[in-house]
Design a protein around this motif. Structure first.
Motif: not given
Length: 199
Positions: A34, A50-52, A54, A68, A70, A72, A86
């Motif tokens: 996302h 599964n990376v995010f 922002g 994995n 994120s 932000y 991760s």
């Protein structure tokens, strides 16, 4: 993966890329990623499963973000950064569920060529210097010097790494010279700071 026009980003059908997001040519966005609409991602990057990413995130060219992770708001990753599986970023130093602190985000800067090992944690408000190497599982609580090798919880410096990712035979402080075991590139330490003179 979808079949892109030559030079465009490649985005997997399961990924969500919000309107307004900027993604450079040759970047690959894999399963269940996302990317928020305010994000800026350079060329030739790879965003694993599964990376995010922002809104207030800036990612340079040739950045590798493994599964994995994120990234932000408030995080900047310069060119050639590697984020292992991760790896963890934060943006609030003292979070509480009942206290809104969105106006207290602390920026995090990861400089060019740095490596963040698998399951490492970068607490917000720090700068990771260029070509620094954060070992798997390490927790970074303060700024990291360029080329520093950091291990443990909390992370402490135990050595120096070359741009190629090889350990350099240099003391932690003082002066000295060493060459990368893989490339032969020379590194000079003056007063505890590393320089890499042009070859």
């Amino acid at each position: 993966m979808t079949n892109p026009v030559a030079g465009e980003a490649v985005v997997h059908p399961t990924a969500i890329v919000d309107a307004g997001a900027r993604i450079g040519a040759g970047t690959r966005v894999w399963h269940w990623v996302h990317v928020c609409g305010g994000a800026s991602i350079g060329s030739r990057c790879s965003l694993g499963q599964n990376v995010f990413v922002g809104n207030d995130v800036r990612i340079g060219d040739n950045v590798r973000i493994q599964n994995n992770v994120s990234v932000y708001d408030g995080v900047t990753l310069e060119d050639d950064v590697f984020c292992g599986p991760s790896a963890v970023f934060t943006n609030v130093y003292n979070p509480r569920s009942a206290v809104s602190r969105k106006d207290e985000y602390r920026p995090t800067l990861v400089r060019r060529g740095a490596t963040l090992g698998a399951n490492s944690t970068i607490v917000c408000g720090v700068t990771v210097g260029e070509y620094a190497f954060i070992a798997a599982g390490a927790t970074v609580l303060k700024d990291v010097r360029p080329y520093a090798l950091m291990v443990g919880v909390p992370a402490r410096q135990v050595g120096w790494m070359s741009r190629h990712g090889e350990r350099l035979a240099l003391p932690l402080t003082g002066n000295g010279e060493a060459s990368c075991p893989a490339t032969g590139q020379r590194y000079v330490m003056k007063d505890g700071e590393i320089e890499c003179p042009p070859q």
